[in-house]
Design a protein around this motif. Structure first.
Motif, short mmCIF file in Angstrom:
data_model
loop_
_atom_site.label_atom_id
_atom_site.label_comp_id
_atom_site.label_asym_id
_atom_site.label_seq_id
_atom_site.Cartn_x
_atom_site.Cartn_y
_atom_site.Cartn_z
N ASP A 75 -8.81 -10.39 -5.89
CA ASP A 75 -8.21 -11.36 -4.99
C ASP A 75 -7.01 -10.71 -4.31
OD1 ASP A 75 -5.92 -11.56 -6.72
OD2 ASP A 75 -7.03 -12.98 -7.95
N LEU A 76 -6.41 -11.43 -3.38
CA LEU A 76 -5.34 -10.87 -2.57
C LEU A 76 -4.15 -10.44 -3.41
CD1 LEU A 76 -4.29 -10.27 0.31
CD2 LEU A 76 -3.36 -12.60 0.33
N GLN A 77 -3.73 -11.28 -4.35
CA GLN A 77 -2.55 -10.96 -5.15
C GLN A 77 -2.78 -9.72 -6.01
OE1 GLN A 77 0.27 -12.45 -4.65
NE2 GLN A 77 -0.66 -13.92 -3.23
N THR A 78 -3.95 -9.65 -6.61
CA THR A 78 -4.27 -8.50 -7.45
C THR A 78 -4.33 -7.22 -6.61
OG1 THR A 78 -5.58 -9.94 -8.87
CG2 THR A 78 -5.92 -7.58 -9.12
N ARG A 79 -4.92 -7.35 -5.44
CA ARG A 79 -5.04 -6.17 -4.57
C ARG A 79 -3.67 -5.70 -4.09
NH1 ARG A 79 -9.87 -6.66 -0.71
NH2 ARG A 79 -10.90 -6.08 -2.65
N LEU A 80 -2.79 -6.64 -3.73
CA LEU A 80 -1.44 -6.26 -3.30
C LEU A 80 -0.67 -5.61 -4.44
CD1 LEU A 80 -0.39 -9.32 -1.09
CD2 LEU A 80 -0.76 -6.97 -0.32
N ALA A 81 -0.86 -6.12 -5.65
CA ALA A 81 -0.18 -5.53 -6.80
C ALA A 81 -0.65 -4.09 -7.01
CB ALA A 81 -0.45 -6.36 -8.06
N ALA A 82 -1.95 -3.87 -6.88
CA ALA A 82 -2.48 -2.51 -7.05
C ALA A 82 -1.99 -1.59 -5.94
CB ALA A 82 -4.01 -2.56 -7.06
N LEU A 83 -1.93 -2.11 -4.72
CA LEU A 83 -1.48 -1.30 -3.59
C LEU A 83 0.03 -1.05 -3.61
CD1 LEU A 83 -3.67 -2.87 -0.75
CD2 LEU A 83 -3.77 -0.49 -1.55
N SER A 84 0.74 -1.77 -4.46
CA SER A 84 2.18 -1.57 -4.57
C SER A 84 2.53 -0.47 -5.58
CB SER A 84 2.86 -2.89 -5.00
OG SER A 84 2.67 -3.88 -4.02
N MET A 85 1.53 0.04 -6.29
CA MET A 85 1.77 1.13 -7.22
C MET A 85 2.21 2.38 -6.44
SD MET A 85 1.22 -0.29 -10.11
CE MET A 85 1.02 1.07 -11.28
N PRO A 86 2.99 3.26 -7.09
CA PRO A 86 3.60 4.40 -6.38
C PRO A 86 2.63 5.24 -5.56
CG PRO A 86 4.54 4.21 -8.57
CD PRO A 86 3.44 3.18 -8.50
N ASN A 87 1.41 5.47 -6.06
CA ASN A 87 0.49 6.34 -5.33
C ASN A 87 -0.22 5.64 -4.18
OD1 ASN A 87 -0.71 4.86 -7.41
ND2 ASN A 87 -2.48 6.23 -7.51
N HIS A 88 0.03 4.32 -4.00
CA HIS A 88 -0.62 3.58 -2.91
C HIS A 88 0.36 2.82 -2.02
CE1 HIS A 88 -4.48 4.45 -4.73
NE2 HIS A 88 -4.15 3.82 -5.85
N LYS A 89 1.63 2.76 -2.38
CA LYS A 89 2.55 1.83 -1.73
C LYS A 89 2.79 2.15 -0.26
CE LYS A 89 6.92 1.92 -2.71
NZ LYS A 89 8.21 1.87 -3.43
N TYR A 90 2.53 3.39 0.16
CA TYR A 90 2.74 3.75 1.57
C TYR A 90 1.41 3.83 2.35
CZ TYR A 90 7.36 4.96 -0.14
OH TYR A 90 8.61 4.92 -0.74
N ALA A 91 0.35 3.37 1.75
CA ALA A 91 -0.99 3.56 2.35
C ALA A 91 -1.13 2.83 3.69
CB ALA A 91 -2.07 3.08 1.38
N ILE A 92 -0.37 1.78 3.90
CA ILE A 92 -0.49 0.99 5.12
C ILE A 92 0.26 1.62 6.29
CG2 ILE A 92 1.51 -0.49 4.68
CD1 ILE A 92 -1.89 -1.55 6.22
N LYS A 93 1.07 2.63 6.02
CA LYS A 93 1.83 3.26 7.12
C LYS A 93 0.88 3.96 8.10
CE LYS A 93 5.74 5.26 6.84
NZ LYS A 93 6.88 6.17 6.54
N GLY A 94 1.14 3.77 9.38
CA GLY A 94 0.35 4.48 10.37
C GLY A 94 -0.70 3.64 11.07
N ILE A 95 -0.53 2.31 11.06
CA ILE A 95 -1.43 1.45 11.84
C ILE A 95 -1.38 1.88 13.30
CG2 ILE A 95 -1.73 -0.89 12.73
CD1 ILE A 95 -0.76 -1.98 10.08
N LYS A 96 -2.55 1.97 13.94
CA LYS A 96 -2.61 2.35 15.35
C LYS A 96 -3.08 1.17 16.19
CE LYS A 96 -3.27 7.29 14.57
NZ LYS A 96 -4.16 8.46 14.75
N ARG A 97 -2.50 1.08 17.38
CA ARG A 97 -2.78 -0.06 18.24
C ARG A 97 -2.94 0.38 19.69
NH1 ARG A 97 1.59 0.05 15.59
NH2 ARG A 97 2.01 -1.24 13.76
N GLY A 98 -3.61 -0.44 20.45
CA GLY A 98 -3.69 -0.28 21.89
C GLY A 98 -3.80 -1.67 22.51
N ILE A 99 -3.30 -1.81 23.71
CA ILE A 99 -3.28 -3.12 24.38
C ILE A 99 -3.96 -3.01 25.74
CG2 ILE A 99 -1.80 -4.87 25.45
CD1 ILE A 99 0.22 -4.31 23.20
#
Length: 525
Positions: free
Chosen positions: A5-29
């Motif tokens: 679920d979302l809470q479990t996934r966020l907790a796992a992604l907050s671990m040290p080896n994953h906490k920066y994984a979201i950096k680098g989103i790319k966008r275009g308009i």
């Protein structure tokens, strides 16, 4: 570790080896805007030549009509840079438009007759003629007025680091690209389920000029103000409703999003299937063609959807072929009205919200979606389009009717958690600040874009066109008094010139008759 679920996934992604994984989103308009005269009527002049050739310019082109400009930013991981690029493109184009202005709203200005909406011209090359004939087909199928509506498309892709983290956390055994495509499809399903929230917050078309109806009756409970403005007291985004950029003829198309193969098959079925509605219109094989072909969809781009899975295509490659070849590379959000309160048509606040909302749609569980559920998502959207700011409006969530405010508050509770994780990764507070601000719009619907516009209409007792013309003039004056930030005028002039050369080269390299060219294109498609 399998996250469920979302809470479990966020907790796992907050671990040290994953906490920066979201950096680098790319966008275009991609921002659309009608060229208008100073009195608010649609411009009848050709696409400004000094801005470049619409067939080959990568950043300044046209959409359906010759007067409907489209500004396209490069892909970037810096949203402020993207908005600066958009400003530069608009500043440059306005400087080549004489006294004309850019209409700052989604629903079009006063248009006396549909024939005033001239088809976009892309030159005499085969591909240029194909683009114009496609638009001729749109005109003959749906009318030009619908095609004069402007919107903002928001493209987003998530970084490789996030896909690697999610693949590891879910013990994924698929090829990585197949995993990515499946995840993007999950995002799309969740987005469709809760698209109504985007319409509630950012819908900016609660009103239209009565000329848009061209004498046709509407059963919507419109109020009238000024000489000819119609508005819905609690409406949000007429552009997304039955009067807007929709196609009832496509309502029976079963394009589904449970697998990439299913999506591709559904879309291809529509472009191969003969249409009873359009079968009498001459196609490209006849002397005076009025459409590309007689199928339900002329080409894949004719399919109207608030969100699309995308992959950058090779030259001449149809979109589904690109998806089949390489999987989903990014998603395109097509549900945004032009934001009239900012010169760019989209604000940094909206970008921040979409970053969080789309990440939330990606990370939360996304069960497969039946055709019946897909129809419910459209019914919910229609309810919000027409009466979203009514405190008593209810939506269907599963088998239960719930108040919009109740469901929205529940979503925002989850968005807070997603925003906190994203802020920690990016060492900022912009995401939580944005979610905190917009969550208040649930309680105070007058803060939404549509709420602000309706209040402005009622206070001024003027047509919406006067508000739009004032804004258009203000934004043009602003551009005249600011410097370029990302490009130079010389660079933009050079790009315009190169696009003219490129269009000439395409024409000179044509080696076959137009009919043969289209025969080969459709054989491949």
């Amino acid at each position: 570790m399998i996250t469920t679920d979302l809470q479990t996934r966020l907790a796992a992604l907050s671990m040290p080896n994953h906490k920066y994984a979201i950096k680098g989103i790319k966008r275009g308009i991609e921002r659309e805007a009608l060229r208008i005269n100073k009195n608010g009527t649609i411009a009848q002049t050709p696409h400004p030549k000094e801005t470049g050739h619409p067939l080959t310019h990568s950043s300044i082109t046209t959409d359906f009509s010759e007067s409907l400009l489209e500004f396209i930013t490069p892909v970037s991981d810096d949203p402020e840079q993207t908005l600066s690029q958009l400003r530069d493109l608009q500043k440059f184009t306005l400087s080549k438009m004489g006294d004309e202005l850019l209409w700052p709203m989604s629903m079009p200005c006063f248009i006396n007759d549909q024939e005033d909406i001239a088809l976009a011209q892309f030159g005499d090359s085969n591909i240029g003629k194909m683009k114009t004939l496609y638009r001729q087909g749109l005109k003959n199928r749906y009318g030009s007025m619908m095609q004069a509506i402007a919107g903002v498309h928001f493209n987003i892709s998530f970084p490789d680091s996030l896909w690697q983290s999610l693949s590891e956390l879910e013990n994924n055994t698929q090829p990585l690209q197949q995993f990515i495509s499946d995840k993007y499809l999950g995002l799309i399903r969740n987005f469709k389920r809760e698209l109504w929230l985007v319409s509630y917050l950012f819908g900016a078309s609660p009103a239209l000029c009565s000329s848009f109806l061209q004498g046709k009756e509407s059963h919507l409970p419109f109020n009238k103000i000024g000489k000819g403005t119609l508005y819905l007291e609690h409406g949000t985004a007429l552009r997304l409703g039955d009067l807007g950029y929709t196609n009832s003829a496509q309502s029976s198309l079963r394009v589904m999003y449970n697998s990439l193969d299913e999506y591709i098959a559904g879309l291809r079925q529509a472009i191969r299937c003969h249409s009873d509605l359009y079968g009498e219109l001459e196609d490209y094989k006849e002397t005076a063609p009025k459409q590309l072909n007689k199928n339900i969809l002329q080409i894949e781009n004719e399919f109207y959807s608030p969100i699309r899975p995308k992959r950058n295509a090779l030259s001449g490659e149809p979109p589904t072929h690109a998806l089949e070849r390489g999987g989903i590379e990014y998603v395109e959000i097509r549900a945004l009205d032009v934001n009239p309160f900012v010169d760019t048509g989209i604000s940094i606040e909206q970008i921040n919200f979409l970053d969080v909302f789309l990440t939330y749609c990606l990370l939360k569980l996304s069960p497969q979606m039946s055709w019946e559920e897909q129809k419910v998502t459209q019914e919910n959207l229609t309810a919000v389009v027409n009466q979203g700011r009514d405190p008593q409006v209810k939506l269907l969530k599963g088998d239960e009717q719930v108040l919009l405010s109740q469901w929205a508050s529940s979503i925002f509770s989850d968005l807070v958690d997603v925003a906190k994780w994203m802020d920690e990764a990016n060492q900022t507070t912009k995401y939580t600040d944005t979610i905190s601000t917009l969550s208040q719009w649930v309680k105070y619907p007058e803060k939404t874009f549509s709420g602000r516009l309706v209040e402005q209409l009622k206070e001024s007792k003027q047509d919406s066109g006067f508000i739009a013309i004032d804004l258009a003039a203000k934004y043009k004056a602003t551009y005249e008094n600011i410097d370029y930030q990302q490009y130079s005028e010389k660079a933009l002039l050079d790009a315009a010139l190169q696009s003219q050369y490129a269009a000439t080269a395409i024409k000179e390299n044509d080696d076959k008759d137009f009919v043969v060219f289209l025969d080969e294109y459709f054989a491949k498609a």
